[in-house]
Design an enzyme around this catalytic site. Structure first.
Site, PDB file in Angstrom:
ATOM      1  N   GLY A 191     -62.926   0.162  -5.449  1.00 48.67           N
ATOM      2  CA  GLY A 191     -62.281   1.446  -6.115  1.00 48.67           C
ATOM      3  C   GLY A 191     -62.341   2.655  -4.848  1.00 48.67           C
ATOM      4  N   GLU A 202     -85.958   4.926 -10.612  1.00 46.99           N
ATOM      5  CA  GLU A 202     -85.759   6.419  -9.979  1.00 46.99           C
ATOM      6  C   GLU A 202     -86.627   7.675 -10.230  1.00 46.99           C
ATOM      7  OE1 GLU A 202     -81.824   5.165  -7.845  1.00 46.99           O
ATOM      8  OE2 GLU A 202     -81.766   6.942  -9.058  1.00 46.99           O
ATOM      9  N   ARG A 238     -75.744   1.008  -7.749  1.00 46.26           N
ATOM     10  CA  ARG A 238     -76.802   0.987  -8.827  1.00 46.26           C
ATOM     11  C   ARG A 238     -77.688   0.123  -8.356  1.00 46.26           C
ATOM     12  NH1 ARG A 238     -74.752   5.336  -9.826  1.00 46.26           N
ATOM     13  NH2 ARG A 238     -74.084   6.289 -11.585  1.00 46.26           N
ATOM     14  N   HIS A 285     -81.308   8.397  -3.518  1.00 48.18           N
ATOM     15  CA  HIS A 285     -80.114   8.555  -4.399  1.00 48.18           C
ATOM     16  C   HIS A 285     -79.271   9.850  -4.028  1.00 48.18           C
ATOM     17  CE1 HIS A 285     -77.937   7.072  -8.369  1.00 48.18           C
ATOM     18  NE2 HIS A 285     -77.320   7.672  -7.593  1.00 48.18           N
ATOM     19  N   ILE A 329     -64.362   4.550  -3.639  1.00 46.26           N
ATOM     20  CA  ILE A 329     -65.533   4.422  -2.484  1.00 46.26           C
ATOM     21  C   ILE A 329     -65.463   3.229  -1.745  1.00 46.26           C
ATOM     22  CG2 ILE A 329     -68.075   4.241  -2.248  1.00 46.26           C
ATOM     23  CD1 ILE A 329     -68.325   5.924  -4.974  1.00 46.26           C
ATOM     24  N   ARG A 346     -62.270  -7.204  -9.830  1.00 47.81           N
ATOM     25  CA  ARG A 346     -61.961  -8.098 -10.780  1.00 47.81           C
ATOM     26  C   ARG A 346     -60.667  -8.785 -10.867  1.00 47.81           C
ATOM     27  NH1 ARG A 346     -63.173  -3.843 -15.795  1.00 47.81           N
ATOM     28  NH2 ARG A 346     -62.055  -2.597 -14.221  1.00 47.81           N
TER      29      ARG A 346
END
Length: 343
Positions: free
Chosen positions: A174, A287, A258, A306, A176, A196
């Site tokens: 994507g 976190e 993540r 994060h 990022i 995907r």
């Protein structure tokens, strides 16, 4: 869910947002849709009347100071008000990921939820590549020597490896992932993306792409495994001991996605054994990272709280996405960045 919306014409839309967002973005929002009624929510005091609120704008200021596991009271107060808004139909959030339980509950309720995919791409990509370069140039080794006030030039073995010509395998293609790929290529790395739909071909920033099924066969040729994918049923606990073992010894992992994408016990074992030379970790399964967590003490790990998306330009990019979607909502057009349930 198509994202098509048809709000009643001829009446002001009530938009719920924080008092910070109203002050910062109110003029911009009214420029986008003049007939809007902004309903700000303060951190304390009486809550506004939720009747007739159709739209909610969840901004980062509501979340600051909390984590996905320890939510900020302001965030809880705001999202609790959303649950009491019977006319609410659409929620725009500041984040790219919407895997948190509160967002998934909104989707289960039938609300339209849109994210801010793309807004954080510049900062997150810069953070990921900064982590890559810090590990490549052995900054943890320099920092450890500085703490001991020791003059230890890097010319001693093991000297830093040249990054030019190395291979970066990026999970997630994507905005990022594309920006990470572009920056990696600027430093001479080869970039391969995992997506995907591999048949769609490589997006900007990538030399080639492959599907998730090809991941085990690609790892032996990988120098940098970079995680920039959403947390889904496909990616949850994807990077485990078996896949880490397929990386050649002395390689590195970067995680700006993540914590749940990695089996942390397996990652810890690979780092402790030296099979992985190092890791830059911005996200974790829990976190804040507990003080007793062993990642803190590993000399070959850079722990980042994060913060990959932190940037003073982020709020304006998020507001631009919201204002564009607000215009679309007003005119009954499909919205951008529709979120989906984590299947």
């Amino acid at each position: 869910m198509s994202g098509d919306v048809n709000p009643p014409a001829g009446k002001a839309m009530r938009v719920l947002l924080s008092d910070v967002a109203a002050a910062r973005h109110g003029a911009r929002i009214r420029d986008a849709v003049p007939d809007v009624d902004l309903v700000p929510v303060a951190p304390d005091g009486a809550l506004p009347d939720a009747a007739g609120i159709e739209v909610a704008f969840v901004t980062r200021d509501l979340f600051v100071g909390g984590t996905r596991h320890r939510l900020n009271p302001r965030f809880v107060r705001f999202t609790g008000l959303l649950q009491a808004a019977p006319a609410l139909r659409w929620v725009q959030t500041f984040s790219a990921g919407t895997d948190m339980a509160v967002y998934q509950a909104m989707l289960a309720r039938g609300l339209v939820l849109t994210n801010s995919t793309g807004a954080s791409a510049p900062a997150v990509a810069q953070t990921a590549v900064t982590g890559l370069l810090a590990l490549a140039r052995q900054f943890p080794r320099i920092a450890a020597a500085q703490a001991r006030q020791a003059w230890e030039p890097l010319y001693a073995e093991p000297e830093p490896r040249e990054v030019e010509g190395q291979a970066a395998l990026i999970l997630g293609t994507g905005p990022i992932g594309q920006e990470i790929g572009r920056l990696c290529r600027a430093f001479g790395l080869r970039t391969l993306g995992i997506r995907r739909d591999a048949a769609a071909g490589p997006p900007p920033g990538f030399d080639a792409v492959a599907g998730f099924a090809a991941l085990p066969d690609l790892l032996p040729g990988t120098d940098w495994l970079i995680l920039a994918c959403p947390l889904t049923e496909t990616t949850r606990d994807l990077i485990d001991a078996d896949l880490l073992a397929r990386l050649p010894p002395g390689r590195h992992l970067i995680n700006v996605s993540r914590g749940g994408v990695v089996v942390e016990a397996d990652l810890l074992a690979a780092l402790r054994s030296g099979h992985l030379a190092g890791a830059f970790l911005d996200v974790f399964g829990m976190e804040p990272l507990p003080p007793e967590n062993p990642f803190w003490g590993l000399p070959n790990v850079i722990v980042s709280p994060h913060s990959a998306a932190a940037s003073d330009g982020l709020p304006e990019r998020v507001a631009a996405i919201f204002c564009d979607n607000l215009r679309r909502f007003r005119h009954g057009e499909p919205l951008r960045n529709l979120a989906r349930p984590v299947a």
